[in-house]
Design a protein around this motif. Structure first.
Motif, PDB file in Angstrom:
ATOM      1  N   PRO A  42       0.787  -1.223   0.000  1.00 56.83           N
ATOM      2  CA  PRO A  42       0.000   0.000   0.000  1.00 56.83           C
ATOM      3  C   PRO A  42       0.826   1.283   0.000  1.00 56.83           C
ATOM      4  O   PRO A  42       0.270   2.372  -0.123  1.00 56.83           O
ATOM      5  CB  PRO A  42      -0.820  -0.108   1.279  1.00 56.83           C
ATOM      6  CG  PRO A  42       0.032  -0.918   2.186  1.00 56.83           C
ATOM      7  CD  PRO A  42       0.757  -1.893   1.296  1.00 56.83           C
ATOM      8  N   LEU A  43       2.150   1.189   0.122  1.00 61.78           N
ATOM      9  CA  LEU A  43       2.975   2.391   0.232  1.00 61.78           C
ATOM     10  C   LEU A  43       3.278   3.043  -1.109  1.00 61.78           C
ATOM     11  O   LEU A  43       3.680   4.204  -1.147  1.00 61.78           O
ATOM     12  CB  LEU A  43       4.282   2.063   0.955  1.00 61.78           C
ATOM     13  CG  LEU A  43       4.106   1.578   2.393  1.00 61.78           C
ATOM     14  CD1 LEU A  43       5.444   1.246   2.994  1.00 61.78           C
ATOM     15  CD2 LEU A  43       3.386   2.621   3.222  1.00 61.78           C
ATOM     16  N   THR A  44       3.118   2.335  -2.215  1.00 68.32           N
ATOM     17  CA  THR A  44       3.372   2.921  -3.532  1.00 68.32           C
ATOM     18  C   THR A  44       2.112   3.596  -4.043  1.00 68.32           C
ATOM     19  O   THR A  44       1.015   3.331  -3.562  1.00 68.32           O
ATOM     20  CB  THR A  44       3.821   1.846  -4.533  1.00 68.32           C
ATOM     21  OG1 THR A  44       2.780   0.875  -4.644  1.00 68.32           O
ATOM     22  CG2 THR A  44       5.100   1.179  -4.085  1.00 68.32           C
ATOM     23  N   VAL A  45       2.276   4.502  -5.008  1.00 67.51           N
ATOM     24  CA  VAL A  45       1.123   5.181  -5.604  1.00 67.51           C
ATOM     25  C   VAL A  45       1.085   4.854  -7.079  1.00 67.51           C
ATOM     26  O   VAL A  45       2.017   5.181  -7.793  1.00 67.51           O
ATOM     27  CB  VAL A  45       1.203   6.712  -5.415  1.00 67.51           C
ATOM     28  CG1 VAL A  45       0.056   7.402  -6.119  1.00 67.51           C
ATOM     29  CG2 VAL A  45       1.207   7.052  -3.946  1.00 67.51           C
ATOM     30  N   PRO A  46       0.041   4.240  -7.593  1.00 61.83           N
ATOM     31  CA  PRO A  46      -0.996   3.519  -6.855  1.00 61.83           C
ATOM     32  C   PRO A  46      -0.419   2.273  -6.204  1.00 61.83           C
ATOM     33  O   PRO A  46       0.686   1.855  -6.531  1.00 61.83           O
ATOM     34  CB  PRO A  46      -2.019   3.148  -7.934  1.00 61.83           C
ATOM     35  CG  PRO A  46      -1.261   3.108  -9.194  1.00 61.83           C
ATOM     36  CD  PRO A  46      -0.152   4.123  -9.046  1.00 61.83           C
ATOM     37  N   ALA A  47      -1.170   1.691  -5.294  1.00 61.21           N
ATOM     38  CA  ALA A  47      -0.683   0.531  -4.544  1.00 61.21           C
ATOM     39  C   ALA A  47      -0.279  -0.591  -5.499  1.00 61.21           C
ATOM     40  O   ALA A  47      -0.955  -0.840  -6.492  1.00 61.21           O
ATOM     41  CB  ALA A  47      -1.766   0.039  -3.601  1.00 61.21           C
ATOM     42  N   THR A  48       0.830  -1.257  -5.201  1.00 58.19           N
ATOM     43  CA  THR A  48       1.324  -2.349  -6.028  1.00 58.19           C
ATOM     44  C   THR A  48       0.640  -3.636  -5.605  1.00 58.19           C
ATOM     45  O   THR A  48       0.699  -4.019  -4.437  1.00 58.19           O
ATOM     46  CB  THR A  48       2.844  -2.500  -5.871  1.00 58.19           C
ATOM     47  OG1 THR A  48       3.459  -1.256  -6.153  1.00 58.19           O
ATOM     48  CG2 THR A  48       3.382  -3.557  -6.806  1.00 58.19           C
ATOM     49  N   LYS A 117      -2.499   7.565 -13.858  1.00 57.21           N
ATOM     50  CA  LYS A 117      -2.376   7.934 -12.448  1.00 57.21           C
ATOM     51  C   LYS A 117      -0.913   7.930 -12.011  1.00 57.21           C
ATOM     52  O   LYS A 117      -0.475   8.826 -11.282  1.00 57.21           O
ATOM     53  CB  LYS A 117      -3.184   6.954 -11.594  1.00 57.21           C
ATOM     54  CG  LYS A 117      -3.339   7.395 -10.161  1.00 57.21           C
ATOM     55  CD  LYS A 117      -4.198   6.446  -9.386  1.00 57.21           C
ATOM     56  CE  LYS A 117      -5.645   6.677  -9.702  1.00 57.21           C
ATOM     57  NZ  LYS A 117      -6.559   5.953  -8.797  1.00 57.21           N
ATOM     58  N   GLN A 118      -0.129   6.951 -12.488  1.00 59.23           N
ATOM     59  CA  GLN A 118       1.289   6.901 -12.153  1.00 59.23           C
ATOM     60  C   GLN A 118       2.031   8.104 -12.729  1.00 59.23           C
ATOM     61  O   GLN A 118       2.882   8.693 -12.065  1.00 59.23           O
ATOM     62  CB  GLN A 118       1.923   5.612 -12.683  1.00 59.23           C
ATOM     63  CG  GLN A 118       1.560   4.389 -11.895  1.00 59.23           C
ATOM     64  CD  GLN A 118       2.100   3.126 -12.530  1.00 59.23           C
ATOM     65  OE1 GLN A 118       2.328   3.072 -13.737  1.00 59.23           O
ATOM     66  NE2 GLN A 118       2.272   2.093 -11.724  1.00 59.23           N
ATOM     67  N   HIS A 121       1.243  11.222 -10.716  1.00 55.74           N
ATOM     68  CA  HIS A 121       1.941  11.199  -9.434  1.00 55.74           C
ATOM     69  C   HIS A 121       3.419  11.553  -9.620  1.00 55.74           C
ATOM     70  O   HIS A 121       3.977  12.342  -8.845  1.00 55.74           O
ATOM     71  CB  HIS A 121       1.798   9.835  -8.774  1.00 55.74           C
ATOM     72  CG  HIS A 121       2.517   9.734  -7.469  1.00 55.74           C
ATOM     73  ND1 HIS A 121       2.098  10.410  -6.350  1.00 55.74           N
ATOM     74  CD2 HIS A 121       3.633   9.063  -7.106  1.00 55.74           C
ATOM     75  CE1 HIS A 121       2.932  10.155  -5.353  1.00 55.74           C
ATOM     76  NE2 HIS A 121       3.870   9.332  -5.786  1.00 55.74           N
ATOM     77  N   ASP A 124       3.706  15.287 -10.297  1.00 59.53           N
ATOM     78  CA  ASP A 124       3.497  16.056  -9.068  1.00 59.53           C
ATOM     79  C   ASP A 124       4.723  15.990  -8.159  1.00 59.53           C
ATOM     80  O   ASP A 124       5.089  16.986  -7.540  1.00 59.53           O
ATOM     81  CB  ASP A 124       2.274  15.538  -8.314  1.00 59.53           C
ATOM     82  CG  ASP A 124       0.970  15.867  -9.019  1.00 59.53           C
ATOM     83  OD1 ASP A 124       0.992  16.715  -9.946  1.00 59.53           O
ATOM     84  OD2 ASP A 124      -0.066  15.278  -8.653  1.00 59.53           O
ATOM     85  N   ARG A 125       5.362  14.832  -8.087  1.00 58.44           N
ATOM     86  CA  ARG A 125       6.569  14.706  -7.262  1.00 58.44           C
ATOM     87  C   ARG A 125       7.699  15.561  -7.812  1.00 58.44           C
ATOM     88  O   ARG A 125       8.436  16.191  -7.049  1.00 58.44           O
ATOM     89  CB  ARG A 125       7.016  13.249  -7.186  1.00 58.44           C
ATOM     90  CG  ARG A 125       6.122  12.434  -6.284  1.00 58.44           C
ATOM     91  CD  ARG A 125       6.683  11.079  -6.062  1.00 58.44           C
ATOM     92  NE  ARG A 125       7.841  11.184  -5.190  1.00 58.44           N
ATOM     93  CZ  ARG A 125       8.635  10.174  -4.890  1.00 58.44           C
ATOM     94  NH1 ARG A 125       8.413   9.001  -5.413  1.00 58.44           N
ATOM     95  NH2 ARG A 125       9.671  10.342  -4.096  1.00 58.44           N
TER      96      ARG A 125
END
Length: 138
Positions: A42-48, A117-118, A121, A124-125
């Motif tokens: 759950p820590l990755t965006v989106p979750a792996t 979505k990736q 993200h 944005d980073r």
């Protein structure tokens, strides 16, 4: 024997990592399990999410009940949609090739949404980490 599809926590404190497993409902959360179906980070965006769709589908057909979180994961990966389509095949609403075409169309659209979505993200980073440059003149 009641069987559940659930998450088994691994990882250190505040760094969760989960195995998606099939286990007896009476066994402890991180205890003995019947079969490992995949992983969830759950820590990755989106979750792996790594999941063996066929094994999960087989267990759902056998009557295993997913927990709420695992139900969302299975829905996200399309396992529940595939089960729904195969039920339509069983009832004679359409044939299996039509069901697989519908699933492939959904899967390709879903993959493009995930890539989008990736990319958002990552962009944005980059924007957040870019140094702020003074325009000068002040």
């Amino acid at each position: 024997m009641p069987v559940k599809i659930r998450l088994q926590r691994h990882g250190s404190k505040k760094r969760p990592f989960y195995f998606i497993v099939v286990a007896d409902a009476r066994s402890p959360r991180d205890g003995k399990f019947i079969q490992k179906l995949g992983t969830y980070n759950p820590l990755t965006v989106p979750a792996t999410i790594q999941l063996d769709r066929q094994k999960a589908l087989d267990w759902l057909h056998k009557g295993a009940q997913p927990t709420d979180t695992v139900r969302k994961i299975l829905s996200f990966k399309g396992v529940l949609y595939l089960k729904h389509l195969l039920r339509g095949v069983k009832l004679g609403l359409f044939d299996e090739t039509a069901a697989m075409e519908k699933f492939q169309a959904w899967h390709s659209e879903h993959e493009t949404q995930i890539k989008k979505k990736q990319e958002e993200h990552a962009r944005d980073r980059r924007v957040r980490r870019a140094p702020i440059r003074n325009g000068g003149g002040e």
